[in-house]
Enzyme design. Structure first.
Site, short mmCIF file in Angstrom:
data_model
loop_
_atom_site.label_atom_id
_atom_site.label_comp_id
_atom_site.label_asym_id
_atom_site.label_seq_id
_atom_site.Cartn_x
_atom_site.Cartn_y
_atom_site.Cartn_z
N ALA A 71 0.86 -1.18 0.00
CA ALA A 71 0.00 0.00 0.00
C ALA A 71 0.90 1.23 0.00
O ALA A 71 2.04 1.18 0.47
CB ALA A 71 -0.90 -0.02 1.23
N GLY A 115 0.69 -4.94 1.10
CA GLY A 115 -0.51 -5.01 0.28
C GLY A 115 -0.27 -5.67 -1.06
O GLY A 115 -1.21 -6.24 -1.64
N GLU A 118 -0.62 -9.20 -0.37
CA GLU A 118 -2.03 -9.45 -0.05
C GLU A 118 -2.90 -9.46 -1.31
O GLU A 118 -3.82 -10.27 -1.43
CB GLU A 118 -2.52 -8.40 0.95
CG GLU A 118 -1.85 -8.58 2.33
CD GLU A 118 -2.08 -7.41 3.27
OE1 GLU A 118 -1.83 -6.26 2.85
OE2 GLU A 118 -2.49 -7.64 4.41
N GLU A 138 4.89 -4.88 7.24
CA GLU A 138 4.18 -3.80 7.93
C GLU A 138 4.73 -3.55 9.33
O GLU A 138 4.70 -2.42 9.82
CB GLU A 138 2.68 -4.12 8.01
CG GLU A 138 1.93 -4.01 6.70
CD GLU A 138 1.97 -5.28 5.87
OE1 GLU A 138 2.76 -6.20 6.18
OE2 GLU A 138 1.19 -5.36 4.90
N1 CAA Z 1 4.61 3.19 -0.74
C1 CAA Z 1 5.00 4.33 -1.31
N2 CAA Z 1 6.14 4.46 -2.03
C2 CAA Z 1 6.89 3.35 -2.17
C3 CAA Z 1 6.55 2.12 -1.59
C4 CAA Z 1 5.33 2.07 -0.84
N3 CAA Z 1 4.89 0.92 -0.28
N4 CAA Z 1 7.52 1.22 -1.90
C5 CAA Z 1 8.42 1.87 -2.64
N5 CAA Z 1 8.06 3.15 -2.82
C6 CAA Z 1 8.77 4.20 -3.57
C7 CAA Z 1 9.98 4.68 -2.80
O1 CAA Z 1 9.58 5.64 -1.86
C8 CAA Z 1 10.83 5.25 -3.92
O2 CAA Z 1 10.32 6.51 -4.27
P1 CAA Z 1 11.35 7.73 -4.58
O3 CAA Z 1 12.15 7.25 -5.76
O4 CAA Z 1 10.42 8.84 -4.90
O5 CAA Z 1 12.17 7.89 -3.36
C9 CAA Z 1 10.54 4.30 -5.08
O6 CAA Z 1 9.31 3.64 -4.76
C10 CAA Z 1 11.61 3.25 -5.26
O7 CAA Z 1 11.78 2.59 -4.01
P2 CAA Z 1 13.22 2.39 -3.32
O8 CAA Z 1 14.13 3.50 -3.70
O9 CAA Z 1 12.96 2.17 -1.86
O10 CAA Z 1 13.69 1.04 -4.04
P3 CAA Z 1 14.70 -0.07 -3.47
O11 CAA Z 1 14.94 -0.99 -4.62
O12 CAA Z 1 15.84 0.57 -2.77
O13 CAA Z 1 13.87 -0.83 -2.34
C11 CAA Z 1 11.91 -1.95 -1.45
C12 CAA Z 1 12.74 -1.58 -2.69
C13 CAA Z 1 12.69 -2.89 -0.52
C14 CAA Z 1 10.64 -2.64 -1.94
C15 CAA Z 1 11.55 -0.66 -0.66
O14 CAA Z 1 11.01 0.27 -1.58
C16 CAA Z 1 10.56 -0.85 0.43
O15 CAA Z 1 10.88 -1.33 1.49
N6 CAA Z 1 9.28 -0.42 0.22
C17 CAA Z 1 8.24 -0.46 1.20
C18 CAA Z 1 7.72 -1.87 1.42
C19 CAA Z 1 6.66 -1.89 2.48
O16 CAA Z 1 6.87 -1.53 3.62
N7 CAA Z 1 5.43 -2.32 2.11
C20 CAA Z 1 4.33 -2.41 3.02
C21 CAA Z 1 3.51 -1.17 2.96
S1 CAA Z 1 2.25 -1.13 4.22
C22 CAA Z 1 0.96 -2.05 3.60
O17 CAA Z 1 1.03 -2.58 2.52
C23 CAA Z 1 -0.27 -2.11 4.48
C24 CAA Z 1 -1.22 -3.20 4.10
O18 CAA Z 1 -1.20 -4.29 4.62
C25 CAA Z 1 -2.27 -2.95 3.10
#
Ligand code: CAA
Length: 264
Positions: A71, A115, A118, A138
């Protein structure tokens, strides 16, 4: 020509007179993070395919780098309890996938996190590229999975691995996901879409009545005790003997020719 901004949508030609839907999540700059506009578009595309009698099934995929990295954290960050609850954060436009009665195949490459994992689990089967990574991270954000992660993951991989993934937030690779039963097949990343096409083509050759009945019956296994699930299955099994497709399928076998289903 797609009317959508966050997804790519295509109708692909299948076997016989049937087609299948192809939906690719397409917010590459955010690794397909799932925000409201994207989820609204995904829901609309799914329902359009659901309503089209010539569509047998739907493939849902992302990019080679990410199916979806969760998400959208930027979207969620400002929420408080009151507006999350009132607006139904992660429900309003996330539940559409559950309404779809046709098979939905998730073809996952790269990150399927939070998400994203999911959404994949809400599909009917998951095939994975060898570079796929699954997880429920999360916990690292001070929240818990909110779109089925604590419910569908244990059903898919058992309690211990679901706890491991959700409590530590670690990712598992495609091989581990296949061993655990989360995904049905792993293929080289370059072959993922061809494999999804192959499955969709196979389903296009069958009766959509039987595909929908199989999906409905398998899903009962997660809702009903065994005796009720078996009864539900038996009732649908009997009902299909009133279809032309049963006559055609069995007739074709006995006449040693390929069947030609009319989906009625
Ligand atoms: N939401 C918003 N933006 C996101 C995102 C997310 N879940 N995941 C990645 N992005 C964005 C980053 O902010 C980044 O944007 P900018 O270039 O503008 O800075 C872009 O996508 C590229 O991401 P990274 O630079 O972080 O890429 P990476 O290859 O270094 O890392 C990754 C990849 C490990 C997937 C890392 O992006 C990450 O950890 N993302 C978040 C994963 C996460 O926590 N997901 C769970 C979300 S909560 C949820 O989903 C609730 C639910 O149950 C419904």
């Amino acid at each position: 020509s797609t009317p959508y901004e966050n997804i790519l949508v295509e109708t692909r030609t299948g076997a016989g007179s049937m087609n299948y839907g192809w939906i690719a999540l397409n917010r590459p700059k955010a690794l397909n993070a799932l925000n409201d506009p994207l989820m609204d578009e995904l829901g609309a595309a799914l329902l359009a395919f659901e309503a089209d009698d010539r569509i047998a099934c739907i493939v849902l995929t992302g990019s080679e780098k990410a199916f979806a990295a969760g998400a959208d954290i930027a979207m969620m960050a400002p929420f408080n309890f009151a507006n999350a609850y009132r607006k139904g954060l992660i429900s309003r436009n996330w539940d559409t996938l559950r309404q779809v009665r046709k098979p939905v195949i998730a073809a996952v490459a790269g990150f399927a996190l939070g998400g994203g994992c999911e959404v994949a689990m809400a599909c009917d089967l998951i095939i994975a590229a060898d570079n796929a990574r699954f997880g429920q991270p999360e916990v690292k954000l001070g929240i818990i999975p909110g779109a089925g992660g604590t419910q569908r993951l244990p059903r898919a991989v058992g309690k211990s691995k679901a706890m491991d993934l959700a409590l530590t937030g670690r990712m598992m690779d495609a091989a581990e996901a296949e061993r655990a039963g989360l995904v049905s097949r792993v293929v080289p990343a370059a072959d993922l879409h061809a494999e999804a096409d192959k499955i969709a083509q196979t389903l296009c050759g069958y009766s959509t009545l039987t595909l929908m009945a199989i999906k409905e019956s398998v899903n009962r296994a997660y809702e009903a005790p065994l005796s009720e699930g078996l009864l539900f299955e038996r009732r649908l099994f009997h009902a299909l003997f009133s279809s032309n497709d049963q006559k055609e399928g069995m007739g074709a076998f006995l006449e040693k020719r390929p069947p030609s289903f009319t989906h009625d």
